[in-house]
Design a protein around this motif. Structure first.
Motif, PDB file in Angstrom:
ATOM      1  N   VAL A  81      -2.839  21.013 -16.942  1.00  0.00           N
ATOM      2  CA  VAL A  81      -3.660  21.754 -17.895  1.00  0.00           C
ATOM      3  C   VAL A  81      -5.037  21.116 -17.910  1.00  0.00           C
ATOM      4  N   ASP A  82      -6.037  21.849 -18.377  1.00  0.00           N
ATOM      5  CA  ASP A  82      -7.410  21.399 -18.200  1.00  0.00           C
ATOM      6  C   ASP A  82      -7.949  20.454 -19.257  1.00  0.00           C
ATOM      7  N   SER A  83      -7.222  20.203 -20.345  1.00  0.00           N
ATOM      8  CA  SER A  83      -7.820  19.432 -21.422  1.00  0.00           C
ATOM      9  C   SER A  83      -6.786  18.668 -22.236  1.00  0.00           C
ATOM     10  N   MET A  84      -7.058  17.373 -22.451  1.00  0.00           N
ATOM     11  CA  MET A  84      -6.205  16.569 -23.320  1.00  0.00           C
ATOM     12  C   MET A  84      -6.236  17.126 -24.744  1.00  0.00           C
ATOM     13  N   LYS A  85      -7.414  17.522 -25.189  1.00  0.00           N
ATOM     14  CA  LYS A  85      -7.570  18.047 -26.542  1.00  0.00           C
ATOM     15  C   LYS A  85      -6.739  19.309 -26.737  1.00  0.00           C
ATOM     16  N   LYS A  86      -6.840  20.237 -25.786  1.00  0.00           N
ATOM     17  CA  LYS A  86      -6.078  21.483 -25.890  1.00  0.00           C
ATOM     18  C   LYS A  86      -4.580  21.228 -25.778  1.00  0.00           C
ATOM     19  N   LEU A  87      -4.193  20.268 -24.964  1.00  0.00           N
ATOM     20  CA  LEU A  87      -2.786  19.922 -24.835  1.00  0.00           C
ATOM     21  C   LEU A  87      -2.262  19.375 -26.162  1.00  0.00           C
ATOM     22  N   GLY A  88      -3.040  18.523 -26.801  1.00  0.00           N
ATOM     23  CA  GLY A  88      -2.659  18.010 -28.113  1.00  0.00           C
ATOM     24  C   GLY A  88      -2.526  19.126 -29.141  1.00  0.00           C
ATOM     25  N   GLU A  89      -3.496  20.036 -29.141  1.00  0.00           N
ATOM     26  CA  GLU A  89      -3.450  21.167 -30.069  1.00  0.00           C
ATOM     27  C   GLU A  89      -2.208  22.026 -29.824  1.00  0.00           C
ATOM     28  N   ALA A  90      -1.884  22.278 -28.570  1.00  0.00           N
ATOM     29  CA  ALA A  90      -0.708  23.079 -28.237  1.00  0.00           C
ATOM     30  C   ALA A  90       0.581  22.394 -28.699  1.00  0.00           C
ATOM     31  N   CYS A  91       0.538  21.064 -28.758  1.00  0.00           N
ATOM     32  CA  CYS A  91       1.697  20.296 -29.212  1.00  0.00           C
ATOM     33  C   CYS A  91       1.744  20.166 -30.731  1.00  0.00           C
ATOM     34  N   GLY A  92       0.694  20.637 -31.395  1.00  0.00           N
ATOM     35  CA  GLY A  92       0.674  20.595 -32.844  1.00  0.00           C
ATOM     36  C   GLY A  92       0.143  19.301 -33.431  1.00  0.00           C
ATOM     37  N   ILE A  93      -0.651  18.551 -32.654  1.00  0.00           N
ATOM     38  CA  ILE A  93      -1.239  17.316 -33.172  1.00  0.00           C
ATOM     39  C   ILE A  93      -2.760  17.438 -33.188  1.00  0.00           C
ATOM     40  N   ASP A  94      -3.390  16.582 -33.974  1.00  0.00           N
ATOM     41  CA  ASP A  94      -4.845  16.671 -34.163  1.00  0.00           C
ATOM     42  C   ASP A  94      -5.647  15.864 -33.155  1.00  0.00           C
ATOM     43  N   VAL A  95      -4.984  15.184 -32.246  1.00  0.00           N
ATOM     44  CA  VAL A  95      -5.665  14.384 -31.225  1.00  0.00           C
ATOM     45  C   VAL A  95      -5.209  14.850 -29.848  1.00  0.00           C
ATOM     46  N   GLY A  96      -5.949  14.444 -28.834  1.00  0.00           N
ATOM     47  CA  GLY A  96      -5.583  14.808 -27.475  1.00  0.00           C
ATOM     48  C   GLY A  96      -4.413  13.969 -26.981  1.00  0.00           C
ATOM     49  N   THR A  97      -3.756  14.455 -25.961  1.00  0.00           N
ATOM     50  CA  THR A  97      -2.687  13.703 -25.313  1.00  0.00           C
ATOM     51  C   THR A  97      -2.764  13.927 -23.810  1.00  0.00           C
ATOM     52  N   SER A  98      -2.478  12.884 -23.056  1.00  0.00           N
ATOM     53  CA  SER A  98      -2.557  12.994 -21.598  1.00  0.00           C
ATOM     54  C   SER A  98      -1.356  13.715 -21.018  1.00  0.00           C
ATOM     55  N   THR A  99      -0.208  13.549 -21.655  1.00  0.00           N
ATOM     56  CA  THR A  99       1.014  14.156 -21.153  1.00  0.00           C
ATOM     57  C   THR A  99       1.871  14.698 -22.295  1.00  0.00           C
ATOM     58  N   ALA A 100       2.668  15.666 -21.944  1.00  0.00           N
ATOM     59  CA  ALA A 100       3.672  16.204 -22.861  1.00  0.00           C
ATOM     60  C   ALA A 100       4.810  16.732 -22.003  1.00  0.00           C
ATOM     61  N   ALA A 101       5.944  16.913 -22.604  1.00  0.00           N
ATOM     62  CA  ALA A 101       7.088  17.425 -21.854  1.00  0.00           C
ATOM     63  C   ALA A 101       7.928  18.312 -22.760  1.00  0.00           C
ATOM     64  N   ILE A 102       8.728  19.123 -22.130  1.00  0.00           N
ATOM     65  CA  ILE A 102       9.677  19.965 -22.869  1.00  0.00           C
ATOM     66  C   ILE A 102      11.052  19.377 -22.665  1.00  0.00           C
ATOM     67  N   ARG A 103      11.695  19.059 -23.793  1.00  0.00           N
ATOM     68  CA  ARG A 103      13.066  18.541 -23.752  1.00  0.00           C
ATOM     69  C   ARG A 103      14.018  19.669 -23.334  1.00  0.00           C
ATOM     70  N   ILE A 104      14.987  19.331 -22.534  1.00  0.00           N
ATOM     71  CA  ILE A 104      15.995  20.299 -22.101  1.00  0.00           C
ATOM     72  C   ILE A 104      16.705  20.849 -23.327  1.00  0.00           C
ATOM     73  N   GLU A 105      16.880  22.155 -23.346  1.00  0.00           N
ATOM     74  CA  GLU A 105      17.538  22.800 -24.477  1.00  0.00           C
ATOM     75  C   GLU A 105      19.005  22.421 -24.481  1.00  0.00           C
ATOM     76  N   SER A 106      19.478  21.978 -25.631  1.00  0.00           N
ATOM     77  CA  SER A 106      20.891  21.583 -25.725  1.00  0.00           C
ATOM     78  C   SER A 106      21.761  22.827 -25.732  1.00  0.00           C
ATOM     79  N   SER A 107      22.946  22.710 -25.198  1.00  0.00           N
ATOM     80  CA  SER A 107      23.839  23.852 -25.072  1.00  0.00           C
ATOM     81  C   SER A 107      24.706  24.039 -26.304  1.00  0.00           C
ATOM     82  N   THR A 108      24.506  23.197 -27.307  1.00  0.00           N
ATOM     83  CA  THR A 108      25.323  23.338 -28.535  1.00  0.00           C
ATOM     84  C   THR A 108      24.666  24.222 -29.535  1.00  0.00           C
TER      85      THR A 108
END
Length: 108
Positions: A81-108
């Motif tokens: 993705v093109d921006s740490m700031k936008k990545l942070g916003e997409a994750c719901g935080i007020d600061v930028g982040t270099s990385t994020a991940a999606i946890r595998i959906e549990s089958s329960t």
């Protein structure tokens, strides 16, 4: 001929922007399963808890390389993705982040 080349370049740029926008939207949709930050992402990847990794292209290359290398070893898809700031916003935080991940959906 020049107009055609400009059009093709413009389409490529728009396609890339669309893919990035979809990436941010994807994160917003799975907000309860988001892992935020370099260390947390790496830990979850090593524990085989991650389905996809997101990396900001404006982050420190040395740090991001650790995540992308591990993702390649573990066969986890990486989306840039093109921006740490936008990545942070997409994750719901007020600061930028270099990385994020999606946890595998549990089958329960």
């Amino acid at each position: 001929m020049t107009v055609i080349l400009y059009f093709r370049c413009f389409r490529i740029i728009l396609d890339a922007m669309g893919e990035r926008m979809m990436s941010y939207e994807k994160l917003a949709q799975v907000r309860s399963r988001i892992i935020i930050g370099l260390k947390q992402t790496q830990r979850a990847m090593k524990n085989h808890e991650v389905s996809e990794v997101f990396v900001a292209v404006d982050a420190d290359e040395h740090l991001v390389k650790q995540v992308t290398t591990l993702a390649k070893e573990l066969d986890i898809p990486v989306t840039q993705v093109d921006s740490m700031k936008k990545l942070g916003e997409a994750c719901g935080i007020d600061v930028g982040t270099s990385t994020a991940a999606i946890r595998i959906e549990s089958s329960t």
